[in-house]
Design a protein around this motif. Structure first.
Motif, short mmCIF file in Angstrom:
data_model
loop_
_atom_site.label_atom_id
_atom_site.label_comp_id
_atom_site.label_asym_id
_atom_site.label_seq_id
_atom_site.Cartn_x
_atom_site.Cartn_y
_atom_site.Cartn_z
N PRO A 11 80.40 0.94 35.78
CA PRO A 11 80.84 2.04 36.65
C PRO A 11 80.42 1.82 38.09
O PRO A 11 79.43 1.12 38.37
CB PRO A 11 80.13 3.27 36.05
CG PRO A 11 79.80 2.88 34.65
CD PRO A 11 79.53 1.40 34.69
N GLU A 13 78.61 3.22 40.89
CA GLU A 13 77.64 4.27 41.20
C GLU A 13 76.84 3.82 42.42
O GLU A 13 77.40 3.64 43.48
CB GLU A 13 76.77 4.53 39.97
CG GLU A 13 77.60 5.08 38.79
CD GLU A 13 76.81 5.22 37.51
OE1 GLU A 13 75.78 4.55 37.35
OE2 GLU A 13 77.26 6.00 36.63
N THR A 39 87.51 -0.82 38.38
CA THR A 39 86.50 -0.66 37.32
C THR A 39 87.18 -0.07 36.09
O THR A 39 88.01 0.85 36.23
CB THR A 39 85.32 0.23 37.75
OG1 THR A 39 84.45 0.42 36.61
CG2 THR A 39 85.77 1.59 38.25
N TYR A 41 85.79 1.78 34.18
CA TYR A 41 85.04 3.01 33.91
C TYR A 41 85.26 4.04 35.02
O TYR A 41 86.39 4.33 35.37
CB TYR A 41 83.57 2.64 33.69
CG TYR A 41 83.44 1.55 32.65
CD1 TYR A 41 83.77 1.79 31.31
CD2 TYR A 41 83.07 0.25 32.99
CE1 TYR A 41 83.70 0.79 30.35
CE2 TYR A 41 82.99 -0.76 32.04
CZ TYR A 41 83.31 -0.48 30.71
OH TYR A 41 83.26 -1.47 29.77
N HIS A 42 84.22 4.61 35.56
CA HIS A 42 84.39 5.68 36.54
C HIS A 42 83.79 5.29 37.89
O HIS A 42 82.99 4.36 37.98
CB HIS A 42 83.73 6.98 36.03
CG HIS A 42 82.28 6.80 35.70
ND1 HIS A 42 81.84 6.46 34.44
CD2 HIS A 42 81.15 6.90 36.47
CE1 HIS A 42 80.52 6.36 34.43
NE2 HIS A 42 80.08 6.63 35.66
N CYS A 43 84.17 6.04 38.90
CA CYS A 43 83.60 5.86 40.24
C CYS A 43 83.00 7.19 40.67
O CYS A 43 83.72 8.16 40.91
CB CYS A 43 84.67 5.41 41.23
SG CYS A 43 84.06 5.35 42.95
N ASP A 44 81.68 7.23 40.78
CA ASP A 44 80.98 8.45 41.19
C ASP A 44 80.52 8.40 42.64
O ASP A 44 79.86 9.31 43.12
CB ASP A 44 79.75 8.68 40.30
CG ASP A 44 80.13 9.09 38.88
OD1 ASP A 44 81.28 9.52 38.70
OD2 ASP A 44 79.29 8.97 37.98
N THR A 46 81.43 8.59 46.27
CA THR A 46 82.47 8.99 47.23
C THR A 46 82.37 8.21 48.54
O THR A 46 83.38 7.99 49.22
CB THR A 46 82.39 10.49 47.52
OG1 THR A 46 81.06 10.82 47.97
CG2 THR A 46 82.69 11.31 46.26
N LYS A 49 84.18 4.97 47.98
CA LYS A 49 85.61 5.27 47.86
C LYS A 49 86.24 5.45 49.25
O LYS A 49 87.29 4.88 49.56
CB LYS A 49 85.82 6.52 47.02
CG LYS A 49 87.27 6.83 46.66
CD LYS A 49 87.34 7.99 45.67
CE LYS A 49 88.77 8.23 45.19
NZ LYS A 49 89.64 8.75 46.24
N ALA A 61 90.00 3.29 39.00
CA ALA A 61 89.04 3.58 37.93
C ALA A 61 89.80 4.03 36.70
O ALA A 61 90.51 5.04 36.74
CB ALA A 61 88.06 4.66 38.38
N GLU A 63 88.59 5.07 33.82
CA GLU A 63 87.92 6.19 33.13
C GLU A 63 87.68 5.94 31.63
O GLU A 63 87.63 6.86 30.83
CB GLU A 63 88.72 7.49 33.31
CG GLU A 63 88.96 7.90 34.75
CD GLU A 63 87.67 8.24 35.51
OE1 GLU A 63 86.65 8.54 34.84
OE2 GLU A 63 87.69 8.21 36.76
#
Length: 369
Positions: A11, A13, A39, A41-44, A46, A49, A61, A63
């Motif tokens: 991810p 992060e 990715t 997965y996820h992008c947390d 910002t 981004k 992403a 997810e």
């Protein structure tokens, strides 16, 4: 315009791997390139981004659920579908997983990507049966699919790749940092100490890293507890998040250290918070060449790291390697920094090629931008 896809196998992060990718991109001339970041997965984050979008790229992403240690084969189908519909000249994959490096390289190859770079950012603690099987299974793909092999250190390269690749084809791409941004700054030190309500006399021990087994936070808490018993006006500053975050908070609570341990979480300005530290500890179970270790030296901090960290991290006189079996030495060494000031290590890091500008220039050459 050349199209480049950075693939992160974890991810997005605030980890060291992400920091490397986005810091280098921020220092590259992208006027002749379009860079996207993928990715599964996820992008947390910002901040990352916005940075990519402002440069004309985007973050993709998918997810998928992130389950480190389990099979990652489920990432192949969505990545393949994406590459079928989106052409890239370069795919550069970053991951701590041998399997992910191989899987992404294979998918990129069958989708006719011309330049495929696999990048090892870390080693591990010990060679397990699982590690041996993963490395063995990846060998045919690793030898056939990638065009380039990168690592942050020789140790990290030896860990992920075969001996033939590590000895003959490996490029060490150094984890360069922005030396001006991390240079000692007394005004920032005073400002951020006030922000955290930490007095100018308080002894601040710092650490930056994901809350995970690798980073060995339990050991760090034990060392701090002993330091504080000898010097009460001490604070431990922890930057980062991760799967062990709640457990470490509970440990601090049980040791009655809540009032002297600051959990800062993830931040985008590690450089500012390093200014308020007096010493930096990194008692990791395993590492490749951690970017936070380079950053701490750039900030001019005295830094003590476990001897599980690659010796290639020694870039200045302010770093020392210690054995985890001798915890009292960690305590004594930490206390020896009570009156130590930040020093200017910029010449040492420049000499060793650890400026972000050097790293960005080298990567642009490989990309052909």
């Amino acid at each position: 315009m050349k199209k480049i896809l950075e693939v992160l196998g974890e991810p997005i992060e605030n980890g060291g791997q992400e920091a490397f990718v986005f810091n280098v991109l921020a220092n590259m001339d992208l006027s002749r390139a379009r860079v996207d970041v993928f990715t599964p997965y996820h992008c947390d984050n910002t901040y990352y981004k916005s940075m990519i979008e402002n440069s004309g790229g985007r973050i993709i992403a998918m997810e998928l659920p992130f389950a480190p240690g389990n099979s990652r084969i489920n990432i192949m189908k969505p990545l393949s579908e994406y590459l079928k519909n989106n052409h890239y000249d370069v795919v550069h994959v970053h991951s701590g997983s041998i399997s992910v490096l191989a899987e992404v390289a294979f998918v990129a190859r069958i989708n006719h990507v011309k330049k495929i770079i696999v990048h090892s950012h870390c080693a591990a603690e010990k060679k397990t049966i699982k590690y041996g099987l993963a490395k063995l299974a990846s060998l045919p793909i690793m030898h056939f699919c990638p065009t380039d092999y990168f690592a942050c250190s020789q140790v990290a390269g030896d860990w992920k790749f075969s001996r033939r690749i590590a000895q003959n084809k490996l490029l060490i791409l150094k984890n360069g940092v922005d030396l001006k941004k991390f240079a000692p700054n007394s005004e920032v030190r005073e400002m951020y100490r006030k922000k955290l309500a930490v007095s100018g006399e308080t002894f601040v021990i710092g650490h930056v890293g994901r809350f995970s087994y690798q980073k060995n936070h339990e050991y760090l808490i034990d060392v701090f507890e002993k330091v504080r018993s000898q010097h009460n006006d001490s604070v431990l500053l922890l930057i980062g998040e991760g799967e062990d975050f709640d457990r470490i908070q509970k440990l601090v609570h049980n040791k009655h250290l809540r009032d002297s341990v600051i959990f800062l979480g993830n931040v985008d300005n590690v450089n500012d918070y390093m200014q308020i530290m007096d010493v930096f500890l990194l008692p990791s179970h395993f590492e490749g060449l951690p970017i936070v270790g380079v950053e701490a030296q750039a900030a001019g901090l005295p830094i003590f790291v476990s001897n599980n960290v690659s010796p290639e991290l020694k870039l200045s006189p302010t770093i020392e390697f210690l054995d985890l079996d001798d915890q009292e030495k960690w305590v004594d060494k930490t206390l020896s920094c009570l009156d130590t000031k930040h020093v200017d290590n910029s010449k040492c890091l420049l000499k060793n090629g650890y400026s972000i500008e050097d790293t960005a220039k080298k990567l642009m050459e490989v990309y052909g931008v």
